[in-house]
Design an enzyme around this catalytic site. Sequence first.
Site, PDB file in Angstrom:
ATOM      1  N   GLY A  39       0.778  -1.240   0.000  1.00  0.00           N
ATOM      2  CA  GLY A  39       0.000   0.000   0.000  1.00  0.00           C
ATOM      3  C   GLY A  39       0.807   1.286   0.000  1.00  0.00           C
ATOM      4  O   GLY A  39       0.420   2.270  -0.620  1.00  0.00           O
ATOM      5  N   GLU A  94       3.719   4.261   6.088  1.00  0.00           N
ATOM      6  CA  GLU A  94       2.466   3.508   5.940  1.00  0.00           C
ATOM      7  C   GLU A  94       1.511   4.250   5.005  1.00  0.00           C
ATOM      8  O   GLU A  94       1.568   5.478   4.896  1.00  0.00           O
ATOM      9  CB  GLU A  94       1.798   3.368   7.322  1.00  0.00           C
ATOM     10  CG  GLU A  94       1.986   2.009   7.958  1.00  0.00           C
ATOM     11  CD  GLU A  94       1.120   0.917   7.324  1.00  0.00           C
ATOM     12  OE1 GLU A  94       0.678   1.049   6.165  1.00  0.00           O
ATOM     13  OE2 GLU A  94       0.878  -0.087   8.022  1.00  0.00           O
ATOM     14  N   ASP A  98      -5.224   2.564  10.527  1.00  0.00           N
ATOM     15  CA  ASP A  98      -6.639   2.359  10.819  1.00  0.00           C
ATOM     16  C   ASP A  98      -6.753   2.014  12.317  1.00  0.00           C
ATOM     17  O   ASP A  98      -6.672   2.897  13.157  1.00  0.00           O
ATOM     18  CB  ASP A  98      -7.127   1.239   9.887  1.00  0.00           C
ATOM     19  CG  ASP A  98      -8.624   1.011   9.919  1.00  0.00           C
ATOM     20  OD1 ASP A  98      -9.366   1.978   9.714  1.00  0.00           O
ATOM     21  OD2 ASP A  98      -9.048  -0.130  10.127  1.00  0.00           O
ATOM     22  N   PHE A 147     -13.748   3.230   4.147  1.00  0.00           N
ATOM     23  CA  PHE A 147     -12.778   2.462   3.379  1.00  0.00           C
ATOM     24  C   PHE A 147     -12.444   3.211   2.094  1.00  0.00           C
ATOM     25  O   PHE A 147     -13.329   3.547   1.311  1.00  0.00           O
ATOM     26  CB  PHE A 147     -13.298   1.058   3.070  1.00  0.00           C
ATOM     27  CG  PHE A 147     -12.190   0.133   2.663  1.00  0.00           C
ATOM     28  CD1 PHE A 147     -11.483  -0.577   3.623  1.00  0.00           C
ATOM     29  CD2 PHE A 147     -11.828   0.004   1.335  1.00  0.00           C
ATOM     30  CE1 PHE A 147     -10.432  -1.417   3.266  1.00  0.00           C
ATOM     31  CE2 PHE A 147     -10.776  -0.830   0.961  1.00  0.00           C
ATOM     32  CZ  PHE A 147     -10.085  -1.545   1.931  1.00  0.00           C
ATOM     33  N   VAL A 148     -11.176   3.504   1.900  1.00  0.00           N
ATOM     34  CA  VAL A 148     -10.772   4.307   0.746  1.00  0.00           C
ATOM     35  C   VAL A 148      -9.815   3.541  -0.163  1.00  0.00           C
ATOM     36  O   VAL A 148      -9.118   2.622   0.285  1.00  0.00           O
ATOM     37  CB  VAL A 148     -10.126   5.639   1.200  1.00  0.00           C
ATOM     38  CG1 VAL A 148     -11.141   6.534   1.889  1.00  0.00           C
ATOM     39  CG2 VAL A 148      -8.929   5.410   2.112  1.00  0.00           C
ATOM     40  N   ASP A 154      -5.734  -0.163  -1.815  1.00  0.00           N
ATOM     41  CA  ASP A 154      -6.475  -1.060  -2.689  1.00  0.00           C
ATOM     42  C   ASP A 154      -7.755  -1.553  -2.058  1.00  0.00           C
ATOM     43  O   ASP A 154      -7.930  -1.529  -0.840  1.00  0.00           O
ATOM     44  CB  ASP A 154      -5.624  -2.294  -3.001  1.00  0.00           C
ATOM     45  CG  ASP A 154      -5.512  -3.208  -1.779  1.00  0.00           C
ATOM     46  OD1 ASP A 154      -5.075  -2.721  -0.723  1.00  0.00           O
ATOM     47  OD2 ASP A 154      -5.894  -4.401  -1.882  1.00  0.00           O
TER      48      ASP A 154
HETATM   49  P1  IMP Z   1      -4.592  -1.339  10.864  1.00  0.00           P
HETATM   50  O1  IMP Z   1      -3.637  -2.438  11.204  1.00  0.00           O
HETATM   51  O2  IMP Z   1      -5.987  -1.617  11.348  1.00  0.00           O
HETATM   52  O3  IMP Z   1      -4.127   0.030  11.299  1.00  0.00           O
HETATM   53  O4  IMP Z   1      -4.761  -1.340   9.308  1.00  0.00           O
HETATM   54  C1  IMP Z   1      -3.792  -0.927   8.489  1.00  0.00           C
HETATM   55  C2  IMP Z   1      -3.826  -1.679   7.174  1.00  0.00           C
HETATM   56  O5  IMP Z   1      -5.164  -2.077   6.791  1.00  0.00           O
HETATM   57  C3  IMP Z   1      -3.317  -0.762   6.103  1.00  0.00           C
HETATM   58  O6  IMP Z   1      -1.927  -0.914   5.918  1.00  0.00           O
HETATM   59  C4  IMP Z   1      -4.129  -1.213   4.897  1.00  0.00           C
HETATM   60  O7  IMP Z   1      -3.484  -2.265   4.246  1.00  0.00           O
HETATM   61  C5  IMP Z   1      -5.412  -1.716   5.454  1.00  0.00           C
HETATM   62  N1  IMP Z   1      -6.463  -0.670   5.403  1.00  0.00           N
HETATM   63  C6  IMP Z   1      -7.054  -0.066   6.446  1.00  0.00           C
HETATM   64  N2  IMP Z   1      -7.954   0.841   6.056  1.00  0.00           N
HETATM   65  C7  IMP Z   1      -7.933   0.806   4.701  1.00  0.00           C
HETATM   66  C8  IMP Z   1      -8.650   1.534   3.688  1.00  0.00           C
HETATM   67  O8  IMP Z   1      -9.503   2.398   3.948  1.00  0.00           O
HETATM   68  N3  IMP Z   1      -8.351   1.223   2.400  1.00  0.00           N
HETATM   69  C9  IMP Z   1      -7.430   0.284   2.058  1.00  0.00           C
HETATM   70  N4  IMP Z   1      -6.721  -0.403   2.972  1.00  0.00           N
HETATM   71  C10 IMP Z   1      -6.980  -0.152   4.284  1.00  0.00           C
HETATM   72 MG    MG Z   2      -1.375  -1.964   3.940  1.00  0.00          MG
END
Ligand code: IMP
Ligand code: MG
Length: 170
Positions: A39, A94, A98, A147-148, A154
């Site tokens: 990403g 990053e 999220d 979700f973007v 992606d």
């Molecule tokens: P976290 O571990 O919950 O902080 O999520 C981070 C990972 O989830 C990111 O590196 C993305 O790969 C994926 N992710 C979270 N939100 C989105 C989104 O809105 N679009 C696409 N990928 C996302």
């Molecule tokens: Mg990612």
Amino acid sequence: MLISGGQVQQAIQRVAQRVNADCRGGKFQRPVALITLNGALVFGGELFRQLEGDWEVGFVKVSSYAADMQSTGDVQVDVPPTVDVAGRDVIVVEDVVDSGKTVKSLLTLLDKVGARSVRIATLLFKPGAYKAGIPIDYVGLPICDEFVVGYGLDYDQAGRNLSAIYVLDE
Ligand code: IMP
Ligand code: MG
């Protein structure tokens, strides 16, 4: 469209300026920009181009375990850091933070391999979803909990090449 290509570029410029300001004065020797795959490839490439001084680039790839294992906070390391970061100052790059699970596990991983310092730069940050409690050093743009896709992000591996950022249409 949620964030135009121009707004994305401005956000990256702001992040680069802040990183450059923080790294002036020889505080860090050959810091490492550790770009998380896949990403952050697009953001990381553009950010890296705007960094001043002697930077090294590396990559790391982690992925979340299945939902039933989420409470452990574990992620699977698909590609370990491609640069030996022992004793080095690292900025993790990053695409989006999220829940913060990924960032938290990356910090644990980098600590284990002996990084000297670790900072986090992310293009997007979802404050409403964030649960890790660790301060994020550099945020391009805060967004709401949607979700973007686009600019590296992606949905099922699609949309990464879009130059703007869109909320996924359900
Ligand atoms: P976290 O571990 O919950 O902080 O999520 C981070 C990972 O989830 C990111 O590196 C993305 O790969 C994926 N992710 C979270 N939100 C989105 C989104 O809105 N679009 C696409 N990928 C996302
Ligand atoms: Mg990612």
